[in-house]
Design an enzyme around this catalytic site. Sequence first.
Site, mmCIF file in Angstrom:
data_model
loop_
_atom_site.group_PDB
_atom_site.id
_atom_site.type_symbol
_atom_site.label_atom_id
_atom_site.label_comp_id
_atom_site.label_asym_id
_atom_site.label_seq_id
_atom_site.Cartn_x
_atom_site.Cartn_y
_atom_site.Cartn_z
ATOM 1 C CB THR A 183 -45.293 -8.455 -0.509
ATOM 2 O OG1 THR A 183 -44.415 -7.456 -1.027
ATOM 3 C CG2 THR A 183 -45.931 -9.214 -1.630
ATOM 4 C CD GLU A 330 -46.180 -12.536 -2.808
ATOM 5 O OE1 GLU A 330 -46.671 -12.947 -1.730
ATOM 6 O OE2 GLU A 330 -45.088 -11.954 -2.876
ATOM 7 C CE LYS A 438 -25.720 -24.597 0.387
ATOM 8 N NZ LYS A 438 -25.743 -24.315 -1.029
ATOM 9 C CD1 TRP A 443 -28.241 -25.286 2.325
ATOM 10 C CD2 TRP A 443 -30.306 -25.816 1.647
ATOM 11 N NE1 TRP A 443 -28.446 -24.675 1.120
ATOM 12 C CE2 TRP A 443 -29.700 -24.980 0.683
ATOM 13 C CE3 TRP A 443 -31.605 -26.249 1.427
ATOM 14 C CZ2 TRP A 443 -30.355 -24.596 -0.485
ATOM 15 C CZ3 TRP A 443 -32.250 -25.866 0.267
ATOM 16 C CH2 TRP A 443 -31.644 -25.048 -0.676
HETATM 17 P P1 AMP Z 1 -47.172 -12.687 3.663
HETATM 18 O O1 AMP Z 1 -47.199 -12.445 2.228
HETATM 19 O O2 AMP Z 1 -46.850 -11.500 4.471
HETATM 20 O O3 AMP Z 1 -48.420 -13.356 4.115
HETATM 21 O O4 AMP Z 1 -45.981 -13.691 3.948
HETATM 22 C C1 AMP Z 1 -45.911 -14.957 3.357
HETATM 23 C C2 AMP Z 1 -44.809 -15.756 3.978
HETATM 24 O O5 AMP Z 1 -45.100 -16.020 5.353
HETATM 25 C C3 AMP Z 1 -44.624 -17.130 3.384
HETATM 26 O O6 AMP Z 1 -43.874 -17.101 2.202
HETATM 27 C C4 AMP Z 1 -43.909 -17.864 4.502
HETATM 28 O O7 AMP Z 1 -42.533 -17.580 4.526
HETATM 29 C C5 AMP Z 1 -44.542 -17.265 5.730
HETATM 30 N N1 AMP Z 1 -45.608 -18.147 6.234
HETATM 31 C C6 AMP Z 1 -46.928 -18.036 6.037
HETATM 32 N N2 AMP Z 1 -47.584 -19.033 6.672
HETATM 33 C C7 AMP Z 1 -46.649 -19.800 7.265
HETATM 34 C C8 AMP Z 1 -46.669 -20.986 8.054
HETATM 35 N N3 AMP Z 1 -47.795 -21.584 8.395
HETATM 36 N N4 AMP Z 1 -45.488 -21.487 8.476
HETATM 37 C C9 AMP Z 1 -44.318 -20.892 8.160
HETATM 38 N N5 AMP Z 1 -44.231 -19.778 7.434
HETATM 39 C C10 AMP Z 1 -45.375 -19.233 6.984
#
Ligand code: AMP
Length: 541
Positions: A183, A330, A438, A443
């Site tokens: 991640t 994930e 917050k 929120w």
């Molecule tokens: P990663 O594991 O690096 O792909 O990051 C995942 C995170 O990216 C998610 O939990 C979101 O917070 C963010 N994310 C992925 N796709 C989107 C989207 N279309 N809009 C907003 N946030 C996103």
Amino acid sequence: MLSGRMMDFPLTIAHLLERAGSVHGHVEVVSTLPDKTRHRGTFAELHERSARLANALTKLGVKAGDRVATFAWNHRQHLECYLGVPAMGAVVHTLNLRLHPTELAYIANHADDQVVVVDLSLWPLFDKFRGEIKNLRHVLVVRDTGGPAPEGTLDYEAVLADASPTFDPPALDENAAAMLCYTSGTTGNPKGVLYSHRSTVLHAMIAGLPDAIGLSADDVVLPVVPMFHASAWGLPYVAALTGTRIVFPGPHLDPASLVKLMAEERVTVAAGVPTIWMGILQLLDAAPEKVDLSCVRTMIIGGSAAPASMIEGFSKRHGLEVTHAWGMTETNPLGTVARVKRHLRGDAAKELALRATQGFAVPFVETRHVDSDGKVLARDGQVMGELEVRGPWVASSYFGDEGADRFTDDGWFKTGDVVRIDAEGYVTITDREKDVIKSGGEWISSVALENALMSHPAVAEAAVFAAKHPKWDERPVAAIVLKPDAKADKDALIEHIRPSFPKFALPDEVVFIEQIPRTSTGKFLKSKLREQYGNILVDKA
Ligand code: AMP
């Protein structure tokens, strides 16, 4: 139980490899090299070369379950690793070349990488941490820049040339590990997510559906999203499954190179994070008549929120369609796609609003949102809570078993995204949990403010973050990057968004900056903004 009488045929990447070669052998794989020339190969060659790689790794002593890492741009050799490594039973681990060497060393050791396949063009970066990788046995160098392989390493091409092209895949359990991705977490150590063959294949089958990402043998796909980030959203596997022509950008991710590649290779589906598309939109806005992108059917945007203004800009000014999708490392990674359901079409403004949500879950992914006590919330499109997901390509734990608190006792994964869900199942992300604002107990959605600010014609990018406040605890502050030569002051920006928000949600302050700090995968790094500007309201008070 009366059992069904069907074959127990495992869902494995070895089948995808076999299929790519035997059914779609004529399909082209185009790779952009560092010198901007393009290599043209076919799925038949991909099949043979992946088979050679699998045999070579066996000869080098790689065993089932061992980790073979890649440190590479998007290109055919990386694709060979995606297919050949899991096909022989080992695990392909994609190292993110944008991370700091210390972090890379941590990840490579945590993963216990034994072999690394590295681009020669990335050697200077790799050299900074390779000495730290404790159990590293072999380094295979893809000589993408043409120079010699460094001493003590193996030349990838020579290794393949020495190996047999005939490959008899071992019997594989579909639940065996196939791929390892870490991640891009901004807090704590990165965590490993270990994909199984089954999860990867099932994901490819669903992602390929027309209402998901949708790829067919008539398409040409351009994964701009790096292969070192969440398996390039599984696109390489979907392409192998469906026989989709695949075009790789190599290291050239600037807007001009990408637009040229899309136009010349007649790309139909391109996928990447909003930053990439923002750059492309600005380029097209500056010279719309110069490029013919009529070949592009859709651009998949995910990884961060795609602002409505960008979706609208592409469609209104350039006739280009955006498909907004949400996923995570994930979730292997696709979770939701923002398709507008048939019965919700007809009103342009409402359709745009739906396209700018994160969409509804693809088949076999289930979503719910919960409050801080874990109570499941109503799907009323109003109440905010943490998004939880489950499904056959959602992680059930991390590799190494850290982060157990992200998995609920009743089998859901806690995403850390704060969302609303409406009665139709559309999910709208309002924040990352660690970035929520917050204010006096209420929120405030930073994502909604960012979207609205980015619809101002002078604004290139906006990130809204929580600043400390003596009375309200936290208040929103906007960091703004203006477009080149554009002008706007705080008042103009606040006036622009005032009609869309209650008064208490409007930012207290606006700071104008050159660049928004980002994570290694292109997400806004708001912790940096908080570090830098978090006291701005306290100081002013
Ligand atoms: P990663 O594991 O690096 O792909 O990051 C995942 C995170 O990216 C998610 O939990 C979101 O917070 C963010 N994310 C992925 N796709 C989107 C989207 N279309 N809009 C907003 N946030 C996103």
